[in-house]
Design an enzyme around this catalytic site. Structure first.
Site, PDB file in Angstrom:
ATOM      1  N   GLU A 136       0.951  -1.368   0.061  1.00 40.01           N
ATOM      2  CA  GLU A 136       0.021   0.016   0.027  1.00 40.01           C
ATOM      3  C   GLU A 136       0.929   1.459  -0.055  1.00 40.01           C
ATOM      4  O   GLU A 136       0.330   2.329   0.492  1.00 40.01           O
ATOM      5  CB  GLU A 136      -0.893   0.045   1.385  1.00 40.01           C
ATOM      6  CG  GLU A 136      -0.234   0.173   2.580  1.00 40.01           C
ATOM      7  CD  GLU A 136       0.281  -1.107   3.356  1.00 40.01           C
ATOM      8  OE1 GLU A 136       0.122  -2.403   2.824  1.00 40.01           O
ATOM      9  OE2 GLU A 136       0.306  -0.985   4.652  1.00 40.01           O
TER      10      GLU A 136
ATOM     11  N   GLU B 153      -5.644  -2.621  -0.025  1.00 37.23           N
ATOM     12  CA  GLU B 153      -4.427  -1.791  -0.206  1.00 37.23           C
ATOM     13  C   GLU B 153      -5.047  -0.342  -0.412  1.00 37.23           C
ATOM     14  O   GLU B 153      -4.439   0.738   0.353  1.00 37.23           O
ATOM     15  CB  GLU B 153      -3.563  -1.993  -1.504  1.00 37.23           C
ATOM     16  CG  GLU B 153      -3.173  -3.470  -1.474  1.00 37.23           C
ATOM     17  CD  GLU B 153      -2.422  -3.920  -0.214  1.00 37.23           C
ATOM     18  OE1 GLU B 153      -1.925  -3.194   0.503  1.00 37.23           O
ATOM     19  OE2 GLU B 153      -2.529  -5.147  -0.166  1.00 37.23           O
TER      20      GLU B 153
END
Ligand SMILES: [Zn+2]
Length: 849
Positions: free
Chosen positions: A257, A291
């Site tokens: 992420e 994410e």
């Protein structure tokens, strides 16, 4: 220098870093074998931290130059980093180092994948890029300049300048170094856009290798749906002008992420109907959401230290499962999550790797990206929400975002927002973060004078380092049915806090049938001696879909257990009750497909072990085969007709409606194959115009042993597609008869396309071998030996993936003396490898303890 010395780090030793950083300036001069990284950092003394020597992390870096306030210095270097004398007040640090991305096979830090530069910095990869306080509580804004001839050069934040051979990026949001990312290479973008709730236009891109543009539409659709959902459900708006996703073939995990620049394993983002299954589409939708949701739960509010990993992961897994429930069916999603929890987290919690959701010590943090931190961490949030209610949960989350935006936080901070919003004392609830092991919940019941009483007892078996346990807070969702099958008490959450506790329901005219732990309201093992007729009653009548499924699963486990231990025949009363559900066309096909799936052999091994019986993998395989055979024979009259109702007469769509039908059709085809020797499967294979149907049919053909021609034609058709070939490698090892599994896996390791340094390909073969329960546990130990050979080989290149694969041995103590001895021998052989990585050393030490 490479650091392989195991050193234990403790939560209780936490101290804040002695300096803060306002801004981090980075310049990369890219070159595969000699990339130069220049850093300029303004350090200011941190008034909240104790006095300490100045230390910057740095591993496997070649120092070129270091300076403080413009004056060259000579720091003292070690395998972990550097120290040097620094001025009392603020100062500017500059350093230049050299790294070799092309030689980085560990896939941590800056590395190359198919000629493309990319990074992976979580958890501690940034220290392989430059000297820095590589810890999540040091947050700074980053300005990055990338110099190189690659046509595309990306980093976090917004683009600020670009020109001949360079690109510059600025990320205005302070972040820890683990969220840093850089990507450079010959990439093409699949564009999209999103207008946020405040009317801001955001540019979206999915960056892929030329040729993969046709596999991006679903990822983009999922991203846009995630952005809209997070605004609607959590009030979270995106905060940069641009959001980039990059697909990378060589990646240790699913995805990462990094702020504004998510890096994805290509298997977790690329999809097309021809090359991806329905399950792939659903997984991609969930990972993109996961994410993206980290932008707030992880990035804007991050973790103070790695012991708090569940703060971002438990919450974000919980959020992504809410998202999937909203996009698809909440009941089907819940059942899938529980299957996964029991298959991955329960064995972890019940074996030598057991650890609390918030561990108290580690040697290598990479080894704690576990099902306990992620999936049990999400269950803990689900329980919290169940206890405080939906409105209080929403208020607490609002306060969390308001109070902690821009901070690096702890579980204490997280629980405080719930305490402050609800006035509830969460001291006891906090044990869920500190106590390891799966609680067992037993129940007895009585009925007298219209009052029905449930007496619960909870206890948690000892786990490594935790011999004694205290009672946990358990939300137990219960509903009551009358003997006609009508619900007389709707779902009620009983809050259990004591070791033993009774709950009463008054004013009932007849003894009710209880439906306990609805929706799997707490991650426990429910021990209840329920008569089979009562389970069949719940299977037929329960209004809670999860408990309907659970009743059938219980009957299935009992049936297999009796077949293995007593040589019983299959339970036809259960099969007849199950038939009524399978054939009920008013029910969701996806739910019916889940009902048709038998308990796995690994699940049965766990169940037998819990009953004090040593599981015999060969006997479990034989029983499972016999049961499937009995299902096929008993239902032979209608299987083909029901399968015909699952045909989809519309262009392919990966949504819940079509994929549910294909899932049910696939489960029925598997049974039909036992009756027709694979004729229907071959016909489906030949006519398939999507991967779900093609791969489903191929799996049936492999199971039927009629696979050679189909496997060859499949390989010929897809030999250029890495992701599809991963499926080809995995399927034949997972689905083949156990007595051939080891030989097949071994033969595949000589295949010219077996690129063992690619984590996806390695896992395709060896993850599949571990899934072939009786095959992996072949009595002669050849499965264990083959895997150990390859783990020893892989550890030299990629410790992180090796360590994760070691966990397939986590249930080794469950089996008979012969198998146990063989697994122990292999673990000791791995442990004895000279130069074994820190990651794997910690894993095998814990496994052997
Ligand atoms: Zn995550």
């Amino acid at each position: 220098m490479k650091d392989t010395s195991p050193q234990t780090i403790y939560l209780s030793d936490y101290t804040a870093f002695g300096w803060t950083i306002a801004e981090m300036h980075l310049t990369f001069r890219l070159s595969p074998s000699a990339t130069r990284v220049l850093s300029r950092i303004r350090f200011e003394p941190n008034p909240d931290a104790p006095q300490q020597p100045f230390f910057l992390h740095g591993e496997e870096l070649k120092p070129i130059r270091a300076a403080i306030d413009g004056t060259e210095i000579t720091p003292e270097y070690s395998a972990q980093g550097l120290t040097c004398a620094v001025p009392d007040g603020a100062f500017t640090w500059e350093a230049e180092v050299e790294i070799a991305p092309a030689e980085n096979t560990a896939l941590e830090g800056l590395y190359m994948s198919n000629g493309m530069y990319c990074t992976q910095c979580e958890a501690e990869g940034f220290r392989k890029i430059t000297f820095y306080p590589d810890r999540p509580d040091v947050m700074a804004t980053f300005t990055v300049r990338i110099e190189g001839n690659e046509p595309v050069k990306l980093s976090n934040g917004n683009p600020t300048a670009s020109g001949d051979g360079f690109a510059e990026w600025h990320d205005p949001w302070p972040k820890p170094a683990y969220l840093f990312a850089l990507v450079a290479g010959d990439l093409v973008n699949y564009p999209g856009s999103f207008t946020t709730m405040s009317g801001k236009e955001v540019e979206l891109n999915i960056w892929v290798r030329p040729g993969d543009e046709g596999k991006c539409a679903w990822g983009m659709e999922s991203l846009i749906a995630s952005m809209a959902w997070d605004e609607k459900v959590y009030g979270r708006e995106y905060d940069l002008d641009i959001f980039n996703i990059v697909a990378v073939d060589d990646f240790n995990m699913g995805a990462m992420e990094n702020k504004g620049l998510n890096v994805f394993n290509s298997s977790a983002v690329l999809a097309s109907p021809e090359t991806s299954t329905d399950a792939n589409f659903e997984r991609i939708e969930a990972i993109i959401a996961h994410e993206y949701f980290h932008n707030w739960t992880g990035n804007r509010i991050t973790c103070r230290d790695w012991f708090q990993l569940c703060l971002k992961e438990g919450l974000t897994v919980f959020r992504d499962s809410q998202f999937t429930s909203d996009m698809r069916s909440p009941e089907v999603k819940r059942i899938g999550d529980v299957i996964d929890l029991r298959a991955r987290q329960f064995p972890e919690d019940q074996g030598p790797l057991s650890h609390p959701v918030r561990p108290e010590s580690f040697q290598e943090i990479n080894n704690f990206y576990t099902a306990t931190v992620y999936e049990k961490g999400a269950e803990v949030i689900g329980m919290l929400k169940r206890l405080v209610g939906d409105d209080a949960y929403a208020k607490a989350l609002d306060l969390y975002f308001e109070r902690h935006d821009g901070q690096a936080c702890t579980i204490e901070d997280w629980l405080a927002v719930f305490q402050d919003t609800t006035g509830r004392d969460l001291t006891q609830f906090k044990r869920w973060y500190a106590q390891s092991g799966t609680p067992h919940l037993s129940v007895s019941e009585s009925f007298e004078n219209g009052t029905y009483t449930l007496d619960f007892t909870q206890s948690t078996p000892p786990t490594p380092g935790q011999p004694d346990k205290l009672p946990q807070v358990l939300p137990i969702a219960v509903g009551l049915l009358n003997p006609n099958g009508d619900e007389i008490v709707p779902t009620t959450v009983l809050e259990m806090t004591e070791a033993t506790q009774s709950f009463r329901f008054e004013g009932l005219s007849a003894r009710p049938v209880p439906s306990i732990l609805r929706g799997f309201s707490a991650p426990v093992v429910l021990d209840r001696d329920t008569p089979p007729e009562e389970k069949r009653f719940l299977l037929a009548h329960d209004t809670d879909a999860f408990n309907r499924w659970e009743a059938s699963r219980d009957l299935g486990r009992a049936c297999l257990s009796a077949m293995v231990t007593q040589g019983s025949a299959p339970d036809t009363a259960w099969l007849d009750a199950l038939e009524r559900v399978i054939r009920d066309e008013a029910l969701d096909p996806a739910f019916r497909a889940q009902m048709l799936a038998l308990p796995t052999q690994a699940e049965m091994a766990q169940q037998l072990h819990a009953q004090g019986i040593t599981p015999d993998p060969d006997a479990l395989y034989a029983a499972s085969e016999a049961l499937r055979e009995a299902m096929a024979q008993r239902w032979s009259g209608w299987l083909a007709d029901l399968r015909a109702t699952c045909a989809v007469d519309a262009p392919y769509d990966p949504g819940a409606a079509q994929s549910g039908k294909r899932a049910l059709g696939g489960a029925l085809l598997s049974l039909l194959t036992r009756l027709d020797g694979g004729a229907a499967a071959q016909a489906q294979y030949d006519a398939a115009d999507n991967m779900t149907l093609q791969l489903g049919a191929l799996g049936c053909l492999v199971q039927a042993g009629a696979d050679t021609a189909a496997l060859a034609s499949f390989a010929k058709q897809w030999q250029g597609d890495r992701l599809v070939m991963d499926k080809w490698f995995a399927l034949q090892v997972a689905a083949i008869a156990p007595d051939s599994a080891v030989a097949r896996a071994e033969a595949l390791t000589s295949h010219p396309d077996f690129d063992w340094k690619n984590p996806n390909r390695f896992r395709a073969v060896f993850g599949a071998l571990a899934m072939n329960h009786a095959g992996f546990h072949t009595k002669d130990g050849s499965g264990y030996g083959l895997l150990a050979d390859w783990l020893i080989k892989l550890d030299e290149k990629n410790p992180q993936t090796t360590a994760r694969m070691c966990s397939v041995f986590q249930t080794w103590k469950r089996y008979d003396a012969g198998r146990r001895a063989q697994m122990q021998t292999q673990l000791e052989r791995i442990a004895a490898r000279p130069g074994l990585s820190r990651d794997v050393t910690e894993m095998v030490t814990r496994l052997l303890s």
